[in-house]
Design an enzyme around this catalytic site. Sequence first.
Site, PDB file in Angstrom:
ATOM      1  N   ASP A  36       2.338   2.180  -6.371  1.00 21.72           N
ATOM      2  CA  ASP A  36       3.339   1.521  -7.221  1.00 21.72           C
ATOM      3  C   ASP A  36       3.459   0.037  -6.908  1.00 21.72           C
ATOM      4  OD1 ASP A  36       4.497   3.579  -8.914  1.00 21.72           O
ATOM      5  OD2 ASP A  36       5.211   4.501  -7.065  1.00 21.72           O
ATOM      6  N   ASP A 177       5.709  10.777 -13.818  1.00 21.38           N
ATOM      7  CA  ASP A 177       6.153  10.124 -12.587  1.00 21.38           C
ATOM      8  C   ASP A 177       7.674  10.027 -12.590  1.00 21.38           C
ATOM      9  OD1 ASP A 177       6.641   8.508 -10.412  1.00 21.38           O
ATOM     10  OD2 ASP A 177       5.498   6.785 -11.134  1.00 21.38           O
TER      11      ASP A 177
END
Length: 225
Positions: A36, A177
């Site tokens: 991320d 996610d």
Amino acid sequence: MKQYLIAPSILSADFARLGEDTAKALAAGADVVHFDVMDNHYVPNLTIGPMVLKSLRNYGITAPIDVHLMVKPVDRIVPDFAAAGASIITFHPEASEHVDRTLQLIKENGCKAGLVFNPATPLSYLDYVMDKLDVILLMSVNPGFGGQSFIPQTLDKLREVRRRIDESGFDIRLEVDGGVKVNNIGEIAAAGADMFVAGSAIFDQPDYKKVIDEMRSELAKVSHE
């Protein structure tokens, strides 16, 4: 359906021992590393960049690394992540001035390309780029921080994207996610997902293998009539 892939989000790992934690999660049965990237502009948090990705490769991580760019602008940084060893690069359409061009840029740099949809982002961005996508990632939380709860409306959105993928005939992964846990992964898979990002659900537990095995066991029960 494709083989299910489990992608631990290293945002929830211990950054002081990132290589070790990542290797442990992969040894425990994970398939892909979810990486991320946040810039404190597009989302209200600041995380990691290409140097950290390159360090993971140098450490010996050979699994696919799925880079989720929560940055604006996008295009400037794409070649850096590709050169550092990214396998997949996904970005948010709102963060790119020219979505088609950014997808082409990712491919030209040798990576698989994908679009990411926030909970309230419409799917209309898919209308003209399905032929350029390897991954569609649906956020089931608002991006910026780990440890949030799954937003239930994502299930309907998943079903719609699954329908679009199946009708298109293209080979596209459907990734989710945010808030993915053992107790909801089956329901998420039944709605059409085949790749699951899990952060705190894995890294906050002492035994990564136990959690991943439990996730696989839930996925094995899913039927696609």
